[in-house]
Design a protein around this motif. Structure first.
Motif, PDB file in Angstrom:
ATOM      1  N   VAL A 185       0.840  -1.206   0.000  1.00 25.88           N
ATOM      2  CA  VAL A 185       0.000   0.000   0.000  1.00 25.88           C
ATOM      3  C   VAL A 185       0.872   1.251   0.000  1.00 25.88           C
ATOM      4  CG1 VAL A 185      -1.656   1.323   1.397  1.00 25.88           C
ATOM      5  CG2 VAL A 185      -2.003  -1.122   1.052  1.00 25.88           C
ATOM      6  N   ASP A 186       2.056   1.161   0.611  1.00 25.16           N
ATOM      7  CA  ASP A 186       2.989   2.293   0.618  1.00 25.16           C
ATOM      8  C   ASP A 186       3.845   2.345  -0.649  1.00 25.16           C
ATOM      9  OD1 ASP A 186       2.083   3.104   3.099  1.00 25.16           O
ATOM     10  OD2 ASP A 186       3.588   1.942   4.192  1.00 25.16           O
ATOM     11  N   ASN A 187       3.498   1.544  -1.668  1.00 22.44           N
ATOM     12  CA  ASN A 187       4.188   1.483  -2.963  1.00 22.44           C
ATOM     13  C   ASN A 187       5.655   1.059  -2.833  1.00 22.44           C
ATOM     14  OD1 ASN A 187       2.197   1.947  -4.852  1.00 22.44           O
ATOM     15  ND2 ASN A 187       2.361   4.177  -4.683  1.00 22.44           N
ATOM     16  N   ASP A 188       5.923   0.085  -2.013  1.00 18.69           N
ATOM     17  CA  ASP A 188       7.273  -0.447  -1.858  1.00 18.69           C
ATOM     18  C   ASP A 188       7.509  -1.483  -2.960  1.00 18.69           C
ATOM     19  OD1 ASP A 188       9.718  -1.356  -1.065  1.00 18.69           O
ATOM     20  OD2 ASP A 188       9.069  -2.142   0.870  1.00 18.69           O
ATOM     21  N   LYS A 189       8.339  -1.138  -3.919  1.00 14.73           N
ATOM     22  CA  LYS A 189       8.580  -2.000  -5.087  1.00 14.73           C
ATOM     23  C   LYS A 189       9.365  -3.261  -4.727  1.00 14.73           C
ATOM     24  CE  LYS A 189       6.459   0.745  -7.839  1.00 14.73           C
ATOM     25  NZ  LYS A 189       5.078   0.436  -8.157  1.00 14.73           N
ATOM     26  N   THR A 190      10.239  -3.167  -3.718  1.00 12.43           N
ATOM     27  CA  THR A 190      10.998  -4.366  -3.338  1.00 12.43           C
ATOM     28  C   THR A 190      10.065  -5.421  -2.743  1.00 12.43           C
ATOM     29  OG1 THR A 190      11.534  -3.401  -1.180  1.00 12.43           O
ATOM     30  CG2 THR A 190      13.150  -3.112  -2.948  1.00 12.43           C
ATOM     31  N   THR A 191       9.046  -4.973  -2.028  1.00 19.78           N
ATOM     32  CA  THR A 191       8.075  -5.926  -1.486  1.00 19.78           C
ATOM     33  C   THR A 191       7.273  -6.553  -2.610  1.00 19.78           C
ATOM     34  OG1 THR A 191       7.910  -4.628   0.547  1.00 19.78           O
ATOM     35  CG2 THR A 191       6.157  -6.214   0.126  1.00 19.78           C
ATOM     36  N   LEU A 192       6.918  -5.752  -3.618  1.00 22.93           N
ATOM     37  CA  LEU A 192       6.190  -6.300  -4.768  1.00 22.93           C
ATOM     38  C   LEU A 192       7.048  -7.352  -5.468  1.00 22.93           C
ATOM     39  CD1 LEU A 192       3.734  -6.317  -6.617  1.00 22.93           C
ATOM     40  CD2 LEU A 192       4.763  -4.425  -7.888  1.00 22.93           C
ATOM     41  N   ASP A 193       8.331  -7.081  -5.627  1.00 12.77           N
ATOM     42  CA  ASP A 193       9.232  -8.072  -6.230  1.00 12.77           C
ATOM     43  C   ASP A 193       9.309  -9.339  -5.370  1.00 12.77           C
ATOM     44  OD1 ASP A 193       9.744  -6.304  -8.286  1.00 12.77           O
ATOM     45  OD2 ASP A 193      11.600  -5.534  -7.372  1.00 12.77           O
ATOM     46  N   GLU A 194       9.330  -9.153  -4.068  1.00 12.46           N
ATOM     47  CA  GLU A 194       9.373 -10.293  -3.146  1.00 12.46           C
ATOM     48  C   GLU A 194       8.095 -11.135  -3.256  1.00 12.46           C
ATOM     49  OE1 GLU A 194       9.558 -10.968   1.685  1.00 12.46           O
ATOM     50  OE2 GLU A 194      10.292  -9.078   0.871  1.00 12.46           O
ATOM     51  N   VAL A 195       6.949 -10.472  -3.336  1.00 17.17           N
ATOM     52  CA  VAL A 195       5.670 -11.183  -3.468  1.00 17.17           C
ATOM     53  C   VAL A 195       5.627 -11.933  -4.793  1.00 17.17           C
ATOM     54  CG1 VAL A 195       3.171 -10.865  -3.719  1.00 17.17           C
ATOM     55  CG2 VAL A 195       4.404  -9.637  -1.933  1.00 17.17           C
ATOM     56  N   ILE A 196       6.061 -11.288  -5.851  1.00 19.54           N
ATOM     57  CA  ILE A 196       6.072 -11.934  -7.175  1.00 19.54           C
ATOM     58  C   ILE A 196       7.027 -13.132  -7.177  1.00 19.54           C
ATOM     59  CG2 ILE A 196       6.730 -11.606  -9.601  1.00 19.54           C
ATOM     60  CD1 ILE A 196       5.593  -8.736  -9.335  1.00 19.54           C
ATOM     61  N   ALA A 197       8.164 -12.999  -6.505  1.00 16.81           N
ATOM     62  CA  ALA A 197       9.104 -14.116  -6.430  1.00 16.81           C
ATOM     63  C   ALA A 197       8.522 -15.272  -5.611  1.00 16.81           C
ATOM     64  CB  ALA A 197      10.420 -13.658  -5.816  1.00 16.81           C
ATOM     65  N   HIS A 198       7.769 -14.942  -4.569  1.00 18.12           N
ATOM     66  CA  HIS A 198       7.170 -15.973  -3.715  1.00 18.12           C
ATOM     67  C   HIS A 198       5.994 -16.667  -4.407  1.00 18.12           C
ATOM     68  CE1 HIS A 198       6.732 -17.876   0.205  1.00 18.12           C
ATOM     69  NE2 HIS A 198       5.432 -17.721   0.103  1.00 18.12           N
TER      70      HIS A 198
END
Length: 190
Positions: free
Chosen positions: A133-146
């Motif tokens: 929600v805070d637009n953290d792109k590294t977390t989005l990459d982590e979610v996509i990797a998971h």
């Protein structure tokens, strides 16, 4: 052998005279656990009973407890009086002493481990949601990797809507949808 009979037996063997002690082998002097050790074990079983009382009714049923213990636990869950509940907890501990409580303790630990694992997963998903929600792109990459088979367009739409809601101080409906989507992905992944 019950706790009381073990304590009585131990106390009768404590009256050995000094000259008999000299003639005995030190290994022959040991006649079982000390009274303190028996009390520790007794308190441990009362603690197990208290942990059982903290479980949900569904989890208690899954333990497949003996009828007498199950009835005592059902009674304890109904008691509102502090002193009455304390007596009932001690009674549950007494019942656990009179049966093989190791199996019950193992089942209890498995249930607690499952709850701890679920809590850890829940907290991880919450953290991911908050960071997304805070637009953290590294977390989005982590979610996509998971979750490699994630619908990227859908998750980006949810993130965008949740971010806009947060900026406008609106109720977090999209944030809830994002969390629900992450939870569904987690369930599919397992």
């Amino acid at each position: 052998m019950t706790l009381q009979s073990q304590i009585r037996e131990q106390m009768t063997t404590m009256t050995i005279s000094d000259e008999d002690k000299e003639n005995l082998n030190p290994d022959e002097l040991y006649d079982g656990p000390s009274k303190t050790q028996l009390k520790r074990e007794s308190h441990h079983l009362v603690d197990i009973g208290e942990e059982i009382l903290k479980l949900s009714r569904e989890d208690i049923r899954s333990l497949h407890l003996p009828d007498e213990l199950d009835a005592a636990i059902a009674t304890a869950l109904k008691i509102k009086s502090r002193s009455g509940l304390k007596r009932q907890r001690l009674y549950i501990g007494k019942l656990l002493r009179s049966m093989d409580s190791d199996d019950i303790e193992i089942q209890l630990r498995k249930i607690q481990h499952r709850h701890d694992t679920n809590t850890a997963q829940f907290k991880r998903l919450e953290k991911w949601r908050d960071n997304l929600v805070d637009n953290d792109k590294t977390t989005l990459d982590e979610v996509i990797a998971h979750f490699p088979d994630i619908d990227r367009q859908h998750i980006n739409q949810l993130i965008r809507a949740a971010h806009q809601e947060k900026q406008r101080n609106k109720p977090p409906a999209a944030s809830r949808k994002l969390f629900k989507y992450l939870r569904e992905l987690e369930e599919q992944h397992q």
